[in-house]
Every structure is written in structure tokens, then in C-alpha cells.
Design an enzyme around this catalytic site. Structure first.
Site, PDB file in Angstrom:
ATOM      1  N   ASP A 181       0.592  -1.418   0.279  1.00 46.35           N
ATOM      2  CA  ASP A 181      -0.379   0.097  -0.261  1.00 46.35           C
ATOM      3  C   ASP A 181       0.951   0.458   0.031  1.00 46.35           C
ATOM      4  O   ASP A 181      -0.015   1.866  -0.324  1.00 46.35           O
ATOM      5  CB  ASP A 181      -0.946  -0.022   1.288  1.00 46.35           C
ATOM      6  CG  ASP A 181       0.036  -0.021   2.795  1.00 46.35           C
ATOM      7  OD1 ASP A 181       0.795  -0.293   2.199  1.00 46.35           O
ATOM      8  OD2 ASP A 181      -0.621   0.642   3.368  1.00 46.35           O
ATOM      9  N   HIS A 185       9.856  -1.345  -1.218  1.00 48.28           N
ATOM     10  CA  HIS A 185      10.670  -0.936   0.373  1.00 48.28           C
ATOM     11  C   HIS A 185      11.208   0.303  -0.165  1.00 48.28           C
ATOM     12  O   HIS A 185      12.393  -0.226   0.821  1.00 48.28           O
ATOM     13  CB  HIS A 185       9.707  -1.019   1.485  1.00 48.28           C
ATOM     14  CG  HIS A 185       8.856  -1.091   2.081  1.00 48.28           C
ATOM     15  ND1 HIS A 185       8.763  -1.870   3.180  1.00 48.28           N
ATOM     16  CD2 HIS A 185       7.110  -0.784   1.466  1.00 48.28           C
ATOM     17  CE1 HIS A 185       7.324  -1.962   3.733  1.00 48.28           C
ATOM     18  NE2 HIS A 185       6.124  -1.245   2.353  1.00 48.28           N
ATOM     19  N   TYR A 243      10.635   4.990   2.396  1.00 49.20           N
ATOM     20  CA  TYR A 243      11.640   3.243   2.942  1.00 49.20           C
ATOM     21  C   TYR A 243      12.405   4.193   3.060  1.00 49.20           C
ATOM     22  O   TYR A 243      14.245   3.112   3.454  1.00 49.20           O
ATOM     23  CB  TYR A 243      10.883   2.405   3.274  1.00 49.20           C
ATOM     24  CG  TYR A 243       9.651   2.330   2.986  1.00 49.20           C
ATOM     25  CD1 TYR A 243       9.672   1.125   4.649  1.00 49.20           C
ATOM     26  CD2 TYR A 243       8.086   2.314   3.150  1.00 49.20           C
ATOM     27  CE1 TYR A 243       8.920   0.994   5.669  1.00 49.20           C
ATOM     28  CE2 TYR A 243       7.153   2.095   3.552  1.00 49.20           C
ATOM     29  CZ  TYR A 243       7.313   1.435   5.293  1.00 49.20           C
ATOM     30  OH  TYR A 243       6.414   0.965   5.745  1.00 49.20           O
ATOM     31  N   ARG A 284       8.635   2.063  16.930  1.00 53.55           N
ATOM     32  CA  ARG A 284       7.144   1.869  15.804  1.00 53.55           C
ATOM     33  C   ARG A 284       6.171   1.569  16.748  1.00 53.55           C
ATOM     34  O   ARG A 284       5.017   1.028  16.475  1.00 53.55           O
ATOM     35  CB  ARG A 284       7.912   1.851  14.786  1.00 53.55           C
ATOM     36  CG  ARG A 284       6.033   1.914  14.040  1.00 53.55           C
ATOM     37  CD  ARG A 284       5.408   2.914  13.917  1.00 53.55           C
ATOM     38  NE  ARG A 284       4.237   3.443  12.926  1.00 53.55           N
ATOM     39  CZ  ARG A 284       3.454   3.622  12.987  1.00 53.55           C
ATOM     40  NH1 ARG A 284       3.253   4.673  14.147  1.00 53.55           N
ATOM     41  NH2 ARG A 284       2.193   3.509  12.128  1.00 53.55           N
TER      42      ARG A 284
HETATM   43  P1  NAD Z   1      -1.959  -7.101  13.751  1.00 52.03           P
HETATM   44  O1  NAD Z   1      -1.233  -8.290  14.711  1.00 52.03           O
HETATM   45  O2  NAD Z   1      -2.620  -6.160  13.888  1.00 52.03           O
HETATM   46  O3  NAD Z   1      -2.775  -8.187  12.708  1.00 52.03           O
HETATM   47  C1  NAD Z   1      -2.888  -9.650  11.814  1.00 52.03           C
HETATM   48  C2  NAD Z   1      -3.415 -10.610  11.931  1.00 52.03           C
HETATM   49  O4  NAD Z   1      -3.153 -11.496  11.559  1.00 52.03           O
HETATM   50  C3  NAD Z   1      -3.583 -11.381  13.509  1.00 52.03           C
HETATM   51  O5  NAD Z   1      -4.325 -11.293  14.219  1.00 52.03           O
HETATM   52  C4  NAD Z   1      -2.326 -12.143  14.124  1.00 52.03           C
HETATM   53  O6  NAD Z   1      -2.822 -14.014  15.291  1.00 52.03           O
HETATM   54  C5  NAD Z   1      -2.573 -13.064  12.540  1.00 52.03           C
HETATM   55  N1  NAD Z   1      -1.873 -14.204  11.834  1.00 52.03           N
HETATM   56  C6  NAD Z   1      -0.735 -14.279  12.173  1.00 52.03           C
HETATM   57  N2  NAD Z   1      -0.390 -15.433  11.725  1.00 52.03           N
HETATM   58  C7  NAD Z   1      -1.492 -15.782  10.917  1.00 52.03           C
HETATM   59  C8  NAD Z   1      -1.582 -17.112  10.449  1.00 52.03           C
HETATM   60  N3  NAD Z   1      -0.370 -17.991   9.605  1.00 52.03           N
HETATM   61  N4  NAD Z   1      -2.780 -17.947   9.519  1.00 52.03           N
HETATM   62  C9  NAD Z   1      -3.962 -16.689  10.284  1.00 52.03           C
HETATM   63  N5  NAD Z   1      -3.833 -15.690  10.551  1.00 52.03           N
HETATM   64  C10 NAD Z   1      -2.390 -15.096  11.317  1.00 52.03           C
HETATM   65  O7  NAD Z   1      -1.367  -6.619  12.706  1.00 52.03           O
HETATM   66  P2  NAD Z   1      -1.549  -5.400  11.358  1.00 52.03           P
HETATM   67  O8  NAD Z   1      -0.492  -4.270  12.575  1.00 52.03           O
HETATM   68  O9  NAD Z   1      -2.717  -4.991  11.263  1.00 52.03           O
HETATM   69  O10 NAD Z   1      -0.778  -6.072   9.903  1.00 52.03           O
HETATM   70  C11 NAD Z   1      -0.898  -7.069   9.800  1.00 52.03           C
HETATM   71  C12 NAD Z   1      -0.347  -7.385   8.687  1.00 52.03           C
HETATM   72  O11 NAD Z   1      -1.064  -6.702   7.242  1.00 52.03           O
HETATM   73  C13 NAD Z   1       1.062  -7.014   8.352  1.00 52.03           C
HETATM   74  O12 NAD Z   1       2.012  -8.310   7.913  1.00 52.03           O
HETATM   75  C14 NAD Z   1       1.790  -5.293   7.775  1.00 52.03           C
HETATM   76  O13 NAD Z   1       3.011  -5.385   7.882  1.00 52.03           O
HETATM   77  C15 NAD Z   1       0.771  -6.004   6.646  1.00 52.03           C
HETATM   78  N6  NAD Z   1       0.264  -4.107   6.687  1.00 52.03           N
HETATM   79  C16 NAD Z   1      -0.957  -3.988   5.833  1.00 52.03           C
HETATM   80  C17 NAD Z   1      -1.470  -2.728   5.363  1.00 52.03           C
HETATM   81  C18 NAD Z   1      -2.576  -2.385   4.814  1.00 52.03           C
HETATM   82  O14 NAD Z   1      -2.637  -1.646   3.700  1.00 52.03           O
HETATM   83  N7  NAD Z   1      -2.874  -3.323   4.469  1.00 52.03           N
HETATM   84  C19 NAD Z   1      -0.913  -1.685   5.585  1.00 52.03           C
HETATM   85  C20 NAD Z   1       0.796  -1.828   6.379  1.00 52.03           C
HETATM   86  C21 NAD Z   1       1.152  -3.080   6.917  1.00 52.03           C
HETATM   87  C1  LMR Z   2       3.125   0.384  10.754  1.00 53.91           C
HETATM   88  O1  LMR Z   2       2.296  -0.040  11.780  1.00 53.91           O
HETATM   89  O2  LMR Z   2       4.442   0.656  10.923  1.00 53.91           O
HETATM   90  C2  LMR Z   2       3.210  -0.268   9.284  1.00 53.91           C
HETATM   91  O3  LMR Z   2       2.444  -0.923   9.581  1.00 53.91           O
HETATM   92  C3  LMR Z   2       2.818   0.467   8.351  1.00 53.91           C
HETATM   93  C4  LMR Z   2       1.230   1.777   9.352  1.00 53.91           C
HETATM   94  O4  LMR Z   2       1.390   1.798   9.582  1.00 53.91           O
HETATM   95  O5  LMR Z   2       2.387   2.529  10.018  1.00 53.91           O
END
Ligand code: NAD
Ligand code: LMR
Length: 441
Positions: free
Chosen positions: A170, A199, A264, A284
Site C-alpha cells: 500500500d 519498500h 523507506y 514503532r
Molecule cells: P495485527 O497483528 O494486528 O494482525 C495480524 C493478524 O494476523 C493477527 O490477528 C494474527 O493473529 C494473524 N496471524 C498471524 N499469523 C497468522 C497465520 N499464520 N494464519 C492466520 N492468521 C495469522 O497486524 P497489523 O498491524 O494489522 O498488520 C497485518 C499485516 O498487514 C502485516 O504484515 C503488516 O505489515 C501488513 N500491512 C498491511 C497494510 C494494509 O494496507 N492493509 C498496511 C500496512 C501493513
Molecule cells: C506500521 O504499523 O508501521 C505499518 O504496519 C504501517 C503503518 O501503518 O504504520
């Protein structure tokens, strides 16, 4: 119009409510008949899922909603899996960030030693999700934005080369939105040329659909302000650390003044600055645990307690509309131009054809078709060759259980000053990740 069945893997993610809200707001362009949440942490997922279920009853009662920790239930009869898992959760993210900092090295979620550590945790989990998908819904597509995307994408190339997975990030979408504010357009009105690794890349052109070239205007703006705009601060309630990151882009641009940098790159071009401005006791991960996580889970708990969704508890993640654009591109063969992480195969002419690169692609029902970005300059080429070698070594180390290759990967990272420091960090990371990583020898 066909209605789709979607599973969100990482149902308990802090991003899930925003994405569900965005999906519900997009039903006219991407109709959904069934939405499932899947997570391997039942307690965490239950809070988000119960609240989302109450919201859906009000917003879109026609969509069948359920949540589960059973992969067979989750992955049966689905057209799309939207995957955003965090292997090891925030507690491990905290270690990824703090351990390198204890050695005076950048501590970051996806860059440097922290990203390498997270990568080794993510690889088996993402491979497992692919296997579930292929077992229970072989025609399903996985739209994966779990981090660290570069290492995950390289692992997919090596370990599951034929899987229907698209790795996407994203970050370029977010930066394009900032660029659109700067030039007074919407992101949909702009087309970009871009090359890099995830990144780790540069925009060489940002043009309007009518051909107007906004690149010089953007270069001028970013050289003074970075990507920071007042509008972005006001509309996104951006955390201070992100504001500083966007501002720092001015110093990144100074190094390559004719192209616009991914933010990044600060971890690779100014690691000393990053370390000086980091608090090794509050990184962070702590900011997110005390900010986004508290806010999202607090909102979810209030909805559950009230048994009612008022409508404004969860922010719609408009930011994530690229996921709907991507699903639509596959479902309706739209050939929308989007940045995806794909095998190079000549798209960057003078770069390893087998590297996973981030470039504009036309996306249709066969997946992404990369667009040729031509030859790139020596400086960027050198940086990318070094970084892609790090990512390849991490995946090789995972496959071969090789301590040596992981040490080489850390040593080669531009964020790490020497092989000695790399070894010290590696030994600490091995200890911290012993429940997750393969045993290395
Ligand atoms: P989070 O920890 O809140 O959520 C992640 C979820 O994944 C947790 O509920 C965890 O239990 C689950 N999980 C972990 N391993 C798993 C597995 N093997 N099978 C099923 N579920 C599993 O984390 P977050 O901050 O919400 O980020 C989630 C991911 O999205 C990260 O990898 C993050 O870097 C990425 N990300 C996404 C966006 C976006 O636009 N959606 C933006 C930035 C980052
Ligand atoms: C983070 O938590 O730093 C990344 O998952 C991206 C964000 O929203 O900052």
C-alpha cells in the site's frame, strides 16, 4: 453480475475493520455474497469479528458473514483471499525493532535485520496459506499484503512459482495519493513510471491521463517539503513518526534529484540519522500497540458492549481501495495499471531477470503483466543489486537452514556496518525467534 466469496486471512488484524468497511462501500463495483474472516488466534479474531458482524448486519445484511480458525471452512468456496497476517504479532515486531537498535543498527519492521527476522517468520505462514487455498479453492486468487513483502514475494517465486498469489504494497498507493494532493488531482487521474524492490524504489514519471507531466512540479515540492502536505496530516491523523518519514524524503531526493524516492529508502540512505532519532525503549511497535491497536480494539469492544453499530466507530480504509481495484482487475479483466511485486523478466532491462521487483503492471484475469521500465542508472542499480542479494540470501537461508547464508544476508544489508555486528545481531535474533525460525546450522 457475479457475486464473489472473500476470505480475509489475518481476521484479527487492526486493518480488518477498515478493509471490511471499504469492501461494504464498494459493493456496487465489487459485489460480495460471502465474507469470512480467518485467523490462527481465536481470541484476537473474535473481538474484531463480533464487532464487524454487528456492523455488517446494519450495513450489508445480505452478505453472509462468518469467522473461523479452521482452514477447511475458511478456504472452501472462496474466489479471493485477502491476506494480511503478522507472523509473531506485535510482541515479535517489538523484538525485530529493538534487538538491532541495541547494536546501534536500524530497527524496522521490514528493512534491515528486523525485516529479515520477520521474513523468516512470514515465509512458512504464507506458504501454508497458499497451500490451504490450493487445496480447498484451487481457482482462488490470493491478494497478499502481508509484510515483509519483498522477502515473501521472493519465497513465493522460489517455493510456490505457480501459485495464484499477487504480492502488493500500500506504500506506493499512499505516496501517489500524497502526490495527487500536491498537484491538485486524484490518484486515478495519474499514471506513474516506477522501478525498484518493495519498500525500495523510485518514481521516474508522474503524468496526468492527458499527458501533462507533473514530475518537475513534484520534484520541486518534495525537494523542499518531502511528501508532507497539510491535507494529508489533517485527513489521515498521521502519527508523528510518519510525518517525519514523509518530510525526510527531501533528503532522499537530494541523492537522486531526477526521480522521486520511496520513503523507506531513508533506512538505507540515512541509517545513522534513523538510529540517532530512534528510542531503543519505545519503537514503532510500541506506538502502534498504544495507538492503532488500542483504538481499533477499543472501538470493537464498544460495539460489542452496545450490541449496536452507530456507523462511525470504524474508519473506512479508503487507503486500501487498491485491494478492491486489484480484485476487480482480476475478476473483470480491467487491465488497470497498478504497481505489483513480480518477477523482473526484463521489465528493468539491466537488472537480474529473476529478481522480484516492484513495477507498474497491467492486471487482468491472468494476473499482472509487467510494463518495461528500461535501463536504470548505476547508483540505483548498485543499491538494488545489493538489496536483492540480501533478500535472495534470506530465502536461501530459510530453504537450506543455513546460518552462513543468513549471516551473509545481514552482513550485506546496507543498514549493517560490519560482519561482526551482523553476527552479534544474528545470534540475538536466533535466540528471540527460536519458536518460529527453522533451526540453522
Ligand atoms: P495485527 O497483528 O494486528 O494482525 C495480524 C493478524 O494476523 C493477527 O490477528 C494474527 O493473529 C494473524 N496471524 C498471524 N499469523 C497468522 C497465520 N499464520 N494464519 C492466520 N492468521 C495469522 O497486524 P497489523 O498491524 O494489522 O498488520 C497485518 C499485516 O498487514 C502485516 O504484515 C503488516 O505489515 C501488513 N500491512 C498491511 C497494510 C494494509 O494496507 N492493509 C498496511 C500496512 C501493513
Ligand atoms: C506500521 O504499523 O508501521 C505499518 O504496519 C504501517 C503503518 O501503518 O504504520
Amino acid at each position: 453480475m457475479k457475486e464473489f466469496s472473500v476470505v480475509i486471512a489475518g481476521g484479527g488484524s487492526t486493518y480488518t475493520p477498515g478493509i471490511v468497511m471499504m469492501l461494504m462501500d464498494s459493493l456496487d463495483r465489487f459485489p460480495i455474497r460471502s465474507l469470512k474472516l480467518y485467523d490462527n488466534d481465536p481470541e484476537r479474531q473474535k473481538i474484531i469479528a463480533e464487532a464487524v458482524g454487528i456492523a455488517l448486519k446494519k450495513k450489508a445484511p445480505q452478505v453472509a458473514f462468518s469467522y473461523t480458525t479452521d482452514p477447511a471452512v475458511a478456504f472452501t468456496d472462496v474466489d479471493f483471499c485477502m491476506a494480511h497476517i503478522r507472523s509473531g504479532g506485535y510482541p515479535m515486531r517489538e523484538k525485530d525493532e529493538k534487538i538491532p537498535l541495541q547494536h546501534g543498527v536500524v530497527g524496522q519492521e521490514t528493512c534491515g535485520p528486523g525485516g529479515i527476522a520477520y521474513g523468516l517468520r512470514s515465509i512458512p505462514d504464507i506458504m501454508q496459506l497458499i497451500d490451504y487455498m490450493e487445496q480447498y479453492s484451487p481457482n482462488c486468487w490470493m491478494l497478499n499484503y502481508s509484510n515483509p513483502a519483498s522477502i515473501v514475494a521472493e519465497a513465493c517465486r522460489v517455493l510456490r512459482p505457480h501459485a495464484r498469489i499477487i504480492n502488493i504494497c500500500d506504500m506506493p498507493v499512499g505516496t501517489l495519493r500524497r502526490m495527487s494532493y500536491i498537484v491538485g488531482k486524484t490518484p486515478k487521474e495519474l499514471d506513474v513510471r516506477y522501478y525498484g524492490l518493495n519498500h525500495f524504489g523510485w518514481w521516474t514519471s508522474v503524468k496526468g491521463k492527458d499527458g501533462t507531466d507533473y514530475t518537475p512540479q513534484l520534484i520541486d515540492y518534495v525537494s523542499k517539503n518531502g511528501y508532507l502536505t497539510q491535507k494529508a496530516i489533517e485527513t489521515q491523523h498521521m502519527d508523528e513518526s510518519w510525518q517525519a518519514t514523509h518530510k525526510k524524503a527531501a533528503d532522499l531526493l537530494a541523492v537522486t534529484p531526477d526521480c522521486l524516492p520511496n520513503t523507506y529508502l531513508k533506512y538505507y540512505l540515512y541509517p545513522d540519522y534513523v538510529v540517532e532519532h530512534s528510542d531503543p525503549n519505545y519503537t514503532r511497535a510500541n506506538e502502534v500497540i498504544n495507538g492503532r491497536e488500542k483504538k481499533v480494539f477499543g472501538a470493537a469492544r464498544s460495539i460489542i458492549a452496545a450490541g449496536e453499530f452507530k456507523g462511525d466507530e470504524f474508519e473506512i480504509d479508503n487507503h486500501a481501495s487498491f485491494i478492491v481495484d486489484l480484485a476487480r482487475a482480476i475478476a473483470y479483466n480491467t487491465h488497470e495499471r497498478m504497481l505489483c511485486i513480480v518477477e523482473n523478466k526484463g521489465a528493468i532491462e539491466n537488472f537480474d531477470p529473476h529478481a522480484m521487483v516492484e513495477v507498474p503492471c497491467l492486471v487482468g484475469n491472468d494476473g499482472p503483466e509487467p510494463m518495461c521500465q528500461g535501463e536504470i542508472p548505476t547508483f540505483q542499480l548498485g543499491m538494488m543489486q545489493q538489496q536483492v542479494a540480501v533478500e535472495k540470501l534470506v530465502v536461501q537461508a530459510y530453504c537450506e537452514h543455513s546460518y552462513q547464508k543468513l549471516w551473509q544476508a545481514l552482513t550485506l544489508s546496507k543498514t549493517v556496518p560490519s560482519a561482526k555486528v551482523a553476527k552479534e545481531i544474528l545470534d540475538d535474533l536466533i535466540e528471540a525467534n527460536k519458536d518460529y525460525w527453522p533451526e540453522l546450522h
